[in-house]
Design a protein around this motif. Structure first.
Motif, mmCIF file in Angstrom:
data_model
loop_
_atom_site.group_PDB
_atom_site.id
_atom_site.type_symbol
_atom_site.label_atom_id
_atom_site.label_comp_id
_atom_site.label_asym_id
_atom_site.label_seq_id
_atom_site.Cartn_x
_atom_site.Cartn_y
_atom_site.Cartn_z
ATOM 1 N N ARG A 88 -9.934 -21.292 -9.990
ATOM 2 C CA ARG A 88 -11.077 -21.764 -10.785
ATOM 3 C C ARG A 88 -12.034 -22.480 -9.833
ATOM 4 O O ARG A 88 -11.668 -22.834 -8.720
ATOM 5 N N LEU A 89 -13.227 -22.742 -10.294
ATOM 6 C CA LEU A 89 -14.198 -23.422 -9.438
ATOM 7 C C LEU A 89 -13.729 -24.817 -9.033
ATOM 8 O O LEU A 89 -14.082 -25.291 -7.971
ATOM 9 N N GLY A 90 -12.901 -25.449 -9.841
ATOM 10 C CA GLY A 90 -12.397 -26.779 -9.505
ATOM 11 C C GLY A 90 -11.036 -26.770 -8.837
ATOM 12 O O GLY A 90 -10.466 -27.828 -8.591
ATOM 13 N N SER A 91 -10.504 -25.590 -8.527
ATOM 14 C CA SER A 91 -9.189 -25.500 -7.892
ATOM 15 C C SER A 91 -9.204 -26.160 -6.523
ATOM 16 O O SER A 91 -10.210 -26.135 -5.812
ATOM 17 N N VAL A 92 -8.071 -26.747 -6.161
ATOM 18 C CA VAL A 92 -7.928 -27.397 -4.861
ATOM 19 C C VAL A 92 -6.900 -26.626 -4.050
ATOM 20 O O VAL A 92 -5.804 -26.357 -4.531
ATOM 21 N N PHE A 93 -7.267 -26.283 -2.825
ATOM 22 C CA PHE A 93 -6.365 -25.602 -1.901
ATOM 23 C C PHE A 93 -5.923 -26.597 -0.834
ATOM 24 O O PHE A 93 -6.754 -27.311 -0.282
ATOM 25 N N PRO A 94 -4.641 -26.633 -0.522
ATOM 26 C CA PRO A 94 -4.180 -27.558 0.526
ATOM 27 C C PRO A 94 -4.395 -26.965 1.928
ATOM 28 O O PRO A 94 -3.463 -26.699 2.657
ATOM 29 N N LEU A 95 -5.636 -26.721 2.283
ATOM 30 C CA LEU A 95 -5.942 -26.074 3.565
ATOM 31 C C LEU A 95 -6.439 -27.039 4.628
ATOM 32 O O LEU A 95 -6.777 -26.595 5.718
ATOM 33 N N LEU A 96 -6.504 -28.306 4.308
ATOM 34 C CA LEU A 96 -7.049 -29.291 5.232
ATOM 35 C C LEU A 96 -8.491 -28.928 5.554
ATOM 36 O O LEU A 96 -9.313 -28.876 4.677
ATOM 37 N N ASP A 97 -8.810 -28.642 6.799
ATOM 38 C CA ASP A 97 -10.206 -28.416 7.174
ATOM 39 C C ASP A 97 -10.388 -27.064 7.850
ATOM 40 O O ASP A 97 -11.087 -26.930 8.834
ATOM 41 N N VAL A 98 -9.774 -26.027 7.309
ATOM 42 C CA VAL A 98 -9.757 -24.707 7.917
ATOM 43 C C VAL A 98 -11.074 -23.954 7.724
ATOM 44 O O VAL A 98 -11.456 -23.135 8.557
ATOM 45 N N SER A 99 -11.796 -24.226 6.650
ATOM 46 C CA SER A 99 -12.980 -23.417 6.339
ATOM 47 C C SER A 99 -14.040 -23.480 7.435
ATOM 48 O O SER A 99 -14.753 -22.497 7.660
ATOM 49 N N LYS A 100 -14.152 -24.597 8.147
ATOM 50 C CA LYS A 100 -15.145 -24.686 9.224
ATOM 51 C C LYS A 100 -14.848 -23.677 10.325
ATOM 52 O O LYS A 100 -15.751 -23.063 10.886
ATOM 53 N N VAL A 101 -13.572 -23.502 10.646
ATOM 54 C CA VAL A 101 -13.181 -22.541 11.677
ATOM 55 C C VAL A 101 -13.512 -21.119 11.234
ATOM 56 O O VAL A 101 -14.019 -20.311 12.017
ATOM 57 N N LEU A 134 -15.833 -20.161 9.019
ATOM 58 C CA LEU A 134 -17.284 -19.982 9.029
ATOM 59 C C LEU A 134 -17.806 -19.846 10.449
ATOM 60 O O LEU A 134 -18.631 -18.976 10.737
ATOM 61 N N ALA A 135 -17.330 -20.689 11.362
ATOM 62 C CA ALA A 135 -17.784 -20.604 12.750
ATOM 63 C C ALA A 135 -17.453 -19.241 13.352
ATOM 64 O O ALA A 135 -18.274 -18.650 14.062
ATOM 65 N N THR A 136 -16.270 -18.724 13.064
ATOM 66 C CA THR A 136 -15.884 -17.403 13.566
ATOM 67 C C THR A 136 -16.815 -16.331 13.017
ATOM 68 O O THR A 136 -17.274 -15.452 13.762
ATOM 69 N N ALA A 137 -17.118 -16.387 11.731
ATOM 70 C CA ALA A 137 -18.020 -15.405 11.120
ATOM 71 C C ALA A 137 -19.413 -15.473 11.747
ATOM 72 O O ALA A 137 -20.038 -14.435 12.021
ATOM 73 N N VAL A 138 -19.909 -16.685 12.002
ATOM 74 C CA VAL A 138 -21.229 -16.837 12.619
ATOM 75 C C VAL A 138 -21.213 -16.261 14.036
ATOM 76 O O VAL A 138 -22.117 -15.513 14.429
#
Length: 124
Positions: A74-87, A89-93
């Motif tokens: 859901r839009l409010g779901s929480v994933f226990p991923l710490l701070d992985v999304s920056k990596v 996104l940076a890889t995609a860029v």
């Protein structure tokens, strides 16, 4: 299965304001990418939220919370991923730069005009 559609119940984008054609096209591309990642087993659950000048442009959720938790994301779901999304996104860029699709000094608004600064009022 996952349906490829911005309005699909399987992929739940919920833009709170009307989208321009360019934003709608980008939202559709993101929804198709999310569907393909989940269908191919390369992602279990996905959330995407895009804000422009503080306003929501796109919110999307798809898949499940994980292999051990089959509840829908859901839009409010929480994933226990710490701070992985920056990596990610940076890889995609970096990959887009390597393919010549972006340059590091490009303004975001060059690729997504809704991120351009608001026009200044003429001097009084």
């Amino acid at each position: 299965g996952i349906q490829v559609s911005v309005r699909s119940p399987a992929l739940r984008p919920a833009p709170p304001r009307p989208m321009s054609d360019k934003v709608a096209a980008m939202a559709s591309r993101v929804a198709r990418l999310a569907a393909s990642l989940i269908t191919a087993g390369r992602a279990t659950g996905i959330q995407v939220s895009v804000r422009c000048h503080g306003a929501a442009v796109m919110d999307l959720s798809a898949g499940t919370l994980g292999a051990a938790d089959d509840r829908a994301v859901r839009l409010g779901s929480v994933f226990p991923l710490l701070d992985v999304s920056k990596v990610i996104l940076a890889t995609a860029v970096h990959q887009a730069v390597a393919r010549g699709q972006l340059r590091y000094d490009d303004a975001i608004s060059q690729h997504w005009p809704e991120f351009a600064p608001p026009p200044k009022a003429p001097p009084a």
